[in-house]
Design a protein around this motif. Structure first.
Motif, short mmCIF file in Angstrom:
data_model
loop_
_atom_site.label_atom_id
_atom_site.label_comp_id
_atom_site.label_asym_id
_atom_site.label_seq_id
_atom_site.Cartn_x
_atom_site.Cartn_y
_atom_site.Cartn_z
N GLY A 73 0.79 -1.23 0.00
CA GLY A 73 0.00 0.00 0.00
C GLY A 73 0.81 1.27 0.00
N THR A 74 2.08 1.19 -0.34
CA THR A 74 2.91 2.40 -0.36
C THR A 74 2.99 3.04 -1.73
N ASP A 75 2.36 2.43 -2.74
CA ASP A 75 2.46 2.97 -4.09
C ASP A 75 1.77 4.31 -4.24
N ALA A 76 0.75 4.58 -3.47
CA ALA A 76 0.01 5.84 -3.58
C ALA A 76 0.83 7.03 -3.07
N SER A 77 1.83 6.77 -2.22
CA SER A 77 2.58 7.87 -1.62
C SER A 77 3.83 8.24 -2.39
N LEU A 78 4.08 7.61 -3.52
CA LEU A 78 5.32 7.87 -4.24
C LEU A 78 5.34 9.20 -4.96
N GLY A 79 4.22 9.69 -5.39
CA GLY A 79 4.20 10.95 -6.12
C GLY A 79 4.68 10.78 -7.55
N ASP A 80 4.90 11.88 -8.22
CA ASP A 80 5.28 11.84 -9.63
C ASP A 80 6.76 12.08 -9.88
N ASP A 81 7.54 12.37 -8.84
CA ASP A 81 8.96 12.66 -9.01
C ASP A 81 9.74 11.37 -9.21
N VAL A 82 9.90 10.95 -10.46
CA VAL A 82 10.56 9.69 -10.79
C VAL A 82 12.02 9.71 -10.34
N ASP A 83 12.71 10.82 -10.51
CA ASP A 83 14.12 10.90 -10.15
C ASP A 83 14.36 10.67 -8.66
N ALA A 84 13.45 11.11 -7.81
CA ALA A 84 13.60 10.94 -6.38
C ALA A 84 13.47 9.48 -5.97
N HIS A 85 12.86 8.68 -6.81
CA HIS A 85 12.63 7.28 -6.48
C HIS A 85 13.32 6.33 -7.45
N ALA A 86 14.35 6.80 -8.13
CA ALA A 86 15.06 5.96 -9.11
C ALA A 86 15.70 4.74 -8.45
N TRP A 87 16.09 4.86 -7.17
CA TRP A 87 16.69 3.74 -6.46
C TRP A 87 15.75 2.53 -6.42
N ARG A 88 14.44 2.79 -6.49
CA ARG A 88 13.46 1.70 -6.42
C ARG A 88 13.58 0.73 -7.58
N THR A 89 14.19 1.14 -8.68
CA THR A 89 14.37 0.22 -9.81
C THR A 89 15.36 -0.89 -9.48
N TRP A 90 16.19 -0.69 -8.44
CA TRP A 90 17.16 -1.70 -8.03
C TRP A 90 16.64 -2.63 -6.95
N VAL A 91 15.39 -2.44 -6.53
CA VAL A 91 14.79 -3.34 -5.54
C VAL A 91 14.46 -4.66 -6.23
N ASP A 92 14.81 -5.75 -5.58
CA ASP A 92 14.53 -7.08 -6.10
C ASP A 92 13.38 -7.67 -5.28
N GLU A 93 12.26 -7.90 -5.94
CA GLU A 93 11.05 -8.40 -5.25
C GLU A 93 11.30 -9.74 -4.57
N VAL A 94 11.97 -10.65 -5.23
CA VAL A 94 12.22 -11.97 -4.65
C VAL A 94 13.15 -11.84 -3.45
N VAL A 95 14.19 -11.05 -3.57
CA VAL A 95 15.12 -10.85 -2.46
C VAL A 95 14.38 -10.21 -1.27
N ALA A 96 13.52 -9.24 -1.53
CA ALA A 96 12.74 -8.63 -0.44
C ALA A 96 11.83 -9.65 0.22
N SER A 97 11.20 -10.49 -0.58
CA SER A 97 10.31 -11.52 -0.04
C SER A 97 11.09 -12.52 0.81
N TRP A 98 12.23 -12.97 0.29
CA TRP A 98 13.05 -13.92 1.04
C TRP A 98 13.57 -13.27 2.32
N ALA A 99 14.00 -12.02 2.25
CA ALA A 99 14.48 -11.32 3.45
C ALA A 99 13.36 -11.20 4.49
N ALA A 100 12.15 -10.90 4.04
CA ALA A 100 11.01 -10.82 4.96
C ALA A 100 10.78 -12.16 5.64
N SER A 101 10.90 -13.24 4.89
CA SER A 101 10.75 -14.58 5.47
C SER A 101 11.83 -14.84 6.52
N LEU A 102 13.05 -14.44 6.23
CA LEU A 102 14.16 -14.65 7.16
C LEU A 102 14.01 -13.81 8.42
#
Length: 175
Positions: A73-102
């Protein structure tokens, strides 16, 4: 020479600590970040166990945080400034899921850390994952949201079965 997963690890750990922030001041934030980074490092090293695997994700990219943002539910708070959130392109969904499990299962975390001996990332340098596998009371308080099984469940469940397959190849499911 180890392949560089630092961008994936940094971005995914940052995503986790923003989605499930520390409760407290600067020390709590630091303790929470260390736990997230340790969990993400273990997950990334398991997901990309060889230099070739890590190099391929560097070329193809990990996929970004869009689905994770939507699930939490955090997608609504991102806004339109793509440059401010460019780091999000390096997020790995599977790695985040596995880390959450750990982060929510200490026994699974210990098993995952033990499995790192099979990969090429931990050779030559001793890796310390104490805050992940044996968090003390201050670690638990600092990362109360980050380690809360109910809060992390939507993220952890995304790829939990793949993590179990990685840690227990050839296992059979009993219904």
């Amino acid at each position: 020479m180890q392949a560089d997963l630092s961008c994936v690890i940094a971005a995914t750990a940052q995503w986790l600590t923003r989605a499930f922030p520390a409760s407290g001041g600067a020390l709590a934030s630091a303790l929470c970040e260390v736990q997230a980074r340790q969990a993400v490092t273990v997950a990334a090293w398991l997901r990309y166990p060889t230099e070739m695997d890590a190099a391929l994700v560097g070329v193809a990219g990990p996929g970004g945080s869009a689905r994770l943002d939507w699930v939490t539910g955090t997608d609504a708070s991102l806004g339109d400034d793509v440059d401010a959130h460019a780091w999000r392109t390096w997020v790995d969904e599977v790695v985040a899921s596995w880390a959450a499990s750990l982060l929510t299962d200490p026994e699974l975390a210990a098993l995952a850390v033990a499995a790192l001996a099979d990969g090429s990332h931990s050779t030559g340098t001793p890796a310390e994952f104490r805050r992940l596998v044996a968090p003390d009371d201050s670690d638990q308080r600092a990362a109360a949201l980050l380690r809360h099984p109910d809060l992390l469940a939507p993220v952890a469940e995304l790829h939990h079965s793949q993590l179990l397959d990685r840690l227990h190849p050839g296992r059979t499911l009993i219904a």
